[in-house]
Write a protein that holds these residues in place. Structure first.
Motif, PDB file in Angstrom:
ATOM      1  N   UNK A 539       0.677  -0.962  -0.041  1.00 21.77           N
ATOM      2  CA  UNK A 539       0.006   0.042   0.141  1.00 21.77           C
ATOM      3  C   UNK A 539       0.639   1.148  -0.333  1.00 21.77           C
ATOM      4  N   UNK A 540       1.094   1.824  -1.309  1.00 24.03           N
ATOM      5  CA  UNK A 540       1.721   3.058  -0.888  1.00 24.03           C
ATOM      6  C   UNK A 540       3.146   2.857  -0.880  1.00 24.03           C
ATOM      7  N   UNK A 541       4.219   1.686  -1.735  1.00 25.91           N
ATOM      8  CA  UNK A 541       5.431   1.022  -0.910  1.00 25.91           C
ATOM      9  C   UNK A 541       6.352   2.149  -1.016  1.00 25.91           C
ATOM     10  N   UNK A 542       5.938   2.889  -2.068  1.00 25.48           N
ATOM     11  CA  UNK A 542       7.312   4.412  -1.765  1.00 25.48           C
ATOM     12  C   UNK A 542       6.872   5.759  -2.323  1.00 25.48           C
ATOM     13  N   UNK A 543       5.662   5.661  -1.360  1.00 27.20           N
ATOM     14  CA  UNK A 543       5.376   6.675  -0.942  1.00 27.20           C
ATOM     15  C   UNK A 543       6.614   7.842  -0.838  1.00 27.20           C
ATOM     16  N   UNK A 544       7.471   7.451   0.296  1.00 29.02           N
ATOM     17  CA  UNK A 544       8.033   8.172   1.271  1.00 29.02           C
ATOM     18  C   UNK A 544       9.655   8.163   0.504  1.00 29.02           C
ATOM     19  N   UNK A 545       9.864   7.285  -0.367  1.00 30.96           N
ATOM     20  CA  UNK A 545      11.349   7.300  -1.229  1.00 30.96           C
ATOM     21  C   UNK A 545      10.622   8.361  -2.227  1.00 30.96           C
ATOM     22  N   UNK A 546      12.333   8.857  -2.603  1.00 31.57           N
ATOM     23  CA  UNK A 546      12.677   9.798  -3.092  1.00 31.57           C
ATOM     24  C   UNK A 546      12.693   8.986  -4.895  1.00 31.57           C
ATOM     25  N   UNK A 547      13.224   9.855  -6.149  1.00 24.83           N
ATOM     26  CA  UNK A 547      12.653   9.205  -7.259  1.00 24.83           C
ATOM     27  C   UNK A 547      14.054   8.114  -7.716  1.00 24.83           C
ATOM     28  N   UNK A 548      14.574   8.583  -7.019  1.00 25.71           N
ATOM     29  CA  UNK A 548      16.065   7.387  -7.654  1.00 25.71           C
ATOM     30  C   UNK A 548      16.017   6.658  -6.681  1.00 25.71           C
ATOM     31  N   UNK A 549      15.215   6.159  -5.212  1.00 28.04           N
ATOM     32  CA  UNK A 549      15.382   4.982  -4.511  1.00 28.04           C
ATOM     33  C   UNK A 549      14.361   4.236  -4.794  1.00 28.04           C
ATOM     34  N   UNK A 550      13.183   4.979  -6.132  1.00 23.09           N
ATOM     35  CA  UNK A 550      11.561   3.879  -6.014  1.00 23.09           C
ATOM     36  C   UNK A 550      12.340   4.041  -7.309  1.00 23.09           C
ATOM     37  N   UNK A 551      12.685   3.885  -8.152  1.00 19.48           N
ATOM     38  CA  UNK A 551      13.128   3.214  -9.003  1.00 19.48           C
ATOM     39  C   UNK A 551      13.833   2.394  -9.351  1.00 19.48           C
ATOM     40  N   UNK A 552      14.816   2.826  -7.987  1.00 16.83           N
ATOM     41  CA  UNK A 552      15.592   1.244  -7.687  1.00 16.83           C
ATOM     42  C   UNK A 552      15.061   0.206  -7.278  1.00 16.83           C
ATOM     43  N   UNK A 553      14.074   0.327  -6.470  1.00 11.21           N
ATOM     44  CA  UNK A 553      13.257  -0.589  -5.586  1.00 11.21           C
ATOM     45  C   UNK A 553      12.075  -1.060  -6.991  1.00 11.21           C
ATOM     46  N   UNK A 554      11.927  -0.378  -7.801  1.00 11.41           N
ATOM     47  CA  UNK A 554      10.515  -1.335  -9.103  1.00 11.41           C
ATOM     48  C   UNK A 554      11.834  -1.567  -9.687  1.00 11.41           C
ATOM     49  N   UNK A 555      12.947  -1.409 -10.308  1.00  5.44           N
ATOM     50  CA  UNK A 555      13.724  -1.596 -11.136  1.00  5.44           C
ATOM     51  C   UNK A 555      13.559  -3.188 -11.216  1.00  5.44           C
ATOM     52  N   UNK A 556      13.967  -3.917  -9.875  1.00  5.09           N
ATOM     53  CA  UNK A 556      13.879  -5.605  -9.492  1.00  5.09           C
ATOM     54  C   UNK A 556      12.703  -5.524  -9.399  1.00  5.09           C
ATOM     55  N   UNK A 557      11.442  -4.637  -9.306  1.00  3.79           N
ATOM     56  CA  UNK A 557      10.319  -5.257  -9.070  1.00  3.79           C
ATOM     57  C   UNK A 557       9.888  -6.515  -9.906  1.00  3.79           C
ATOM     58  N   UNK A 558       9.896  -6.641 -10.879  1.00  4.24           N
ATOM     59  CA  UNK A 558       9.678  -7.887 -11.085  1.00  4.24           C
ATOM     60  C   UNK A 558      10.036  -9.922 -10.754  1.00  4.24           C
ATOM     61  N   UNK A 559      11.369  -9.495 -10.341  1.00  5.23           N
ATOM     62  CA  UNK A 559      12.752 -10.189  -9.868  1.00  5.23           C
ATOM     63  C   UNK A 559      11.992 -10.165  -8.374  1.00  5.23           C
ATOM     64  N   UNK A 560      11.538  -9.116  -7.769  1.00  7.54           N
ATOM     65  CA  UNK A 560      11.096  -9.031  -6.301  1.00  7.54           C
ATOM     66  C   UNK A 560      10.138  -9.594  -6.541  1.00  7.54           C
ATOM     67  N   UNK A 561       8.940 -10.122  -7.082  1.00  9.23           N
ATOM     68  CA  UNK A 561       7.527 -10.496  -6.792  1.00  9.23           C
ATOM     69  C   UNK A 561       7.980 -11.945  -7.181  1.00  9.23           C
ATOM     70  N   UNK A 562       8.317 -12.384  -8.126  1.00 10.70           N
ATOM     71  CA  UNK A 562       8.710 -13.550  -9.043  1.00 10.70           C
ATOM     72  C   UNK A 562       8.103 -14.871  -8.419  1.00 10.70           C
ATOM     73  N   UNK A 563       6.607 -15.399  -8.670  1.00 13.94           N
ATOM     74  CA  UNK A 563       5.377 -16.451  -8.586  1.00 13.94           C
ATOM     75  C   UNK A 563       4.724 -16.150  -7.332  1.00 13.94           C
TER      76      UNK A 563
END
Length: 618
Positions: A539-563
């Motif tokens: 629920x709003x998992x990156x609301x408090x993150x800056x743009x770069x930190x959000x980008x790093x999280x979602x760049x690996x989003x597919x890997x982190x949420x696999x299966x």
């Protein structure tokens, strides 16, 4: 009407009397050893007083008898053994009485700690067992507040329970001594002491009625006092100059409560003054009667001394016993709040979860095969009339990543709360592999859900615990915790801490290190990734993150949420467009669903929101 009032009083008395065995059972469960010792030493200490009175009588009578029989004889003819034996016994009684009272006090103190711990655990355990719907009820908060506020009365009632045994024994023996004067003497003492019980029980009723009546005002006093020393609220309070308005409101509610309380106390004390005069007159009449009996030669001087002491002792003890009876009644009224809270039924509030018998529940599927279906789901929070969700239907495939978007208040967070089964739908059903969520054990369901809410908790514990609490079974598994921290992007934050994973966070404890909102959120993300769950809710998992930190999280989003079946809520459409399925809510209704490309092609609500946000960056 008169009979009805008497019947009501009797029912109240009968109900309160029922608390006594529960308190005794709780005291014994808390510590059988110290419950026995406290009672035993209280009995020793209480029995010393009547024994002392009787031995004093024996000593005086033997002295007078010896003087009469041995007038003019030398001291060598005096039977010292007969005189010194009761003196020695009196010394032993005095020592035993003092030791008994001191040991009773010490064991009572230890027992108090143990009963407090046991009872508080019962209270906290009950609070954690109740559904989230209870926490939407102001009535529940009143019940919780009353149970917490008068918690000390449970402990006092426990002490009264152990002390009363010795006091009854002492009073019974002393009354037997008074009966030597005249059987009616006991009746006189009872008559002059009984009004004390009536006065104190009326006082207890008045104080209890005030306590219930002022619950909301007292909660406001506590809220304001907490607000005025809150670290989080202090900046805004200083900025807007709210100190004096809040202090004035605090004083108003406190003074109102104080005025009513002092009025009840002064009324009681006026009655007590009259009662003390009445009691002294009764004792004086008995003393005059005893002196007359001694002058007529019907009793000895020792017996006169015994009766003077015994009458005063009985008057004091009986008054104290009735005072304790009033206190017992008062405590029992308030203890009803404690036991009433413990007795709350799981369905005592509107919106509580439906619980089935264990035998009727089915095992949670591992793995999930068919996915999740919302079928005509409507929901409104308990005690409200506004529908948060209305006739919502959709399906979520296994392993899919689903984004939920919509304006504030559209029902996004409520949707995931229903999926985690913090509430049941008011209408409709949520199905998992074709079966209603209510068919599964709620704990087994939540074990398969990893979640981070927008209002996640900032635990003022170690960094290791802040992540490890996501899965208690592995809360000490540092390699697993480090892996979860890596997934949540929290490793750089932890590496900067003085003691890394063992560093205490927040300012509640000494040497604690506070973090920024974004840093706290990375730890919360790590906590969500700690659990090897089949469903991941963000629920709003990156609301408090800056743009770069959000980008790093979602760049690996597919890997982190696999299966994993992943459901996330976000207002940032650069994130939302990555989802395989997007649900668009408006005023609690599902108005659109599809992929980013499909929804943009429809040129509907989603396209409007996406375009509006994109224009801000042009």
């Amino acid at each position: 009407m008169h009979l009805s009032a008497l019947r009501e009083k009797w029912q109240t008395f009968h109900r309160l009397l029922g608390y006594y065995p529960r308190v005794l059972k709780m005291v014994w469960a808390a510590s059988p050893r110290y419950a026995f010792l406290a009672t035993f030493f209280a009995m020793i200490g209480s029995l010393a007083a009547p024994a002392q009175i009787w031995l004093t009588k024996v000593i005086i009578d033997r002295i007078i008898t010896t003087l009469q029989r041995n007038a003019g004889t030398p001291a060598t003819a005096i039977p010292w053994n007969a005189l010194l034996l009761p003196v020695g016994a009196l010394m032993v009684v005095l020592v035993l009485g003092e030791v008994g009272r001191r040991l009773a006090e010490s064991t009572q103190q230890i027992l108090r700690f143990q009963v407090e711990h046991y009872a508080r655990c019962l209270l906290l355990e009950k609070a954690t067992q109740l559904d989230l719907a209870f926490y939407d009820s102001t009535t529940f908060y009143d019940q919780l507040d009353r149970a917490n506020q008068e918690f000390w009365r449970v402990l006092n009632l426990a002490r009264l329970s152990t002390d009363s045994v010795g006091q009854f024994l002492s009073l019974g023996v002393t009354l037997a001594l008074v009966a030597q004067l005249h059987p009616l003497a006991m009746v006189v003492l009872l008559v002059v002491a009984l009004p004390r019980l009536v006065i104190d029980t009326q006082y207890a009723q008045d104080m209890f009625a005030l306590f219930v009546r002022q619950t909301q005002a007292r909660r406001m006093v506590e809220y304001l006092s907490g607000l005025l020393v809150s670290r989080e609220a202090m900046k805004e309070i200083r900025l807007f100059g709210l100190q004096q308005p809040f202090l004035q409101r605090f004083r108003y509610f406190w003074q109102r409560f104080f005025a009513e309380t002092t009025g009840i106390i002064f009324t009681q004390e006026r009655k007590h003054v009259v009662l003390l005069i009445f009691s002294a007159l009764g004792a004086g009449a008995l003393w005059v009667f005893a002196i007359a009996q001694a002058l007529l030669g019907r009793i000895t001087i020792g017996e006169l001394t015994l009766l003077i002491q015994a009458v005063d002792r009985v008057r004091t003890d009986m008054g104290d016993l009735f005072r304790r009876g009033g206190i017992f009644y008062e405590h029992s009224l308030f203890v009803g709040n404690f036991f009433g809270f413990l007795d709350l039924k799981a369905d005592a509030v509107e919106g509580a979860l439906t619980h089935k018998e264990s035998a009727a529940l089915i095992p949670f599927p591992k793995p999930i095969r068919q996915g999740i279906e919302f079928r005509n789901v409507s929901f409104r929070y308990p005690g409200t009339e506004r529908w948060i969700l209305h006739n919502l239907s959709c399906s979520i495939q296994v392993g899919a990543s689903v984004a939920v978007v919509g304006e504030n208040g559209a029902g996004k967070t409520t949707l995931v709360k229903l999926l985690a089964r913090f509430y049941d739908p008011t209408e409709g059903a949520i199905l998992l592999d074709g079966r209603d969520l209510r068919d599964y054990d709620v704990n087994a369901l939540r074990q398969q859900i990893g979640v981070i809410f927008q209002d996640f908790v900032r635990y003022h514990l170690t960094a290791k615990e802040n992540i490890g609490l996501g899965d208690l079974a592995y809360s000490d598994d540092l390699p697993r915790i480090m892996q979860a921290a890596e997934k949540g992007g929290a490793v750089p934050v932890i590496e900067r801490l003085p003691n890394r994973y063992e560093t205490f966070l927040g300012k509640t404890f000494e040497d604690g290190v506070d973090l920024s909102g974004g840093e706290w959120q990375k730890l919360a993300l790590g906590r969500a990734f700690m659990r090897d769950a089949q469903i991941l809710i963000l629920d709003e998992p990156t609301a408090a993150l800056d743009a770069l930190a959000e980008y790093e999280v979602y760049k690996r989003f597919a890997e982190l949420t696999a299966k994993k079946t992943t459901i996330f809520i976000s207002h940032r459409f650069s994130t939302v467009r990555m989802a395989q399925q997007i649900l668009v809510l408006e005023s609690g209704q599902l108005v659109e669903q599809g992929t980013h490309t499909e929804l943009m092609a429809c040129n509907g609500q989603y396209a409007k929101m996406f375009t509006t946000q994109a224009e801000r960056y042009l």
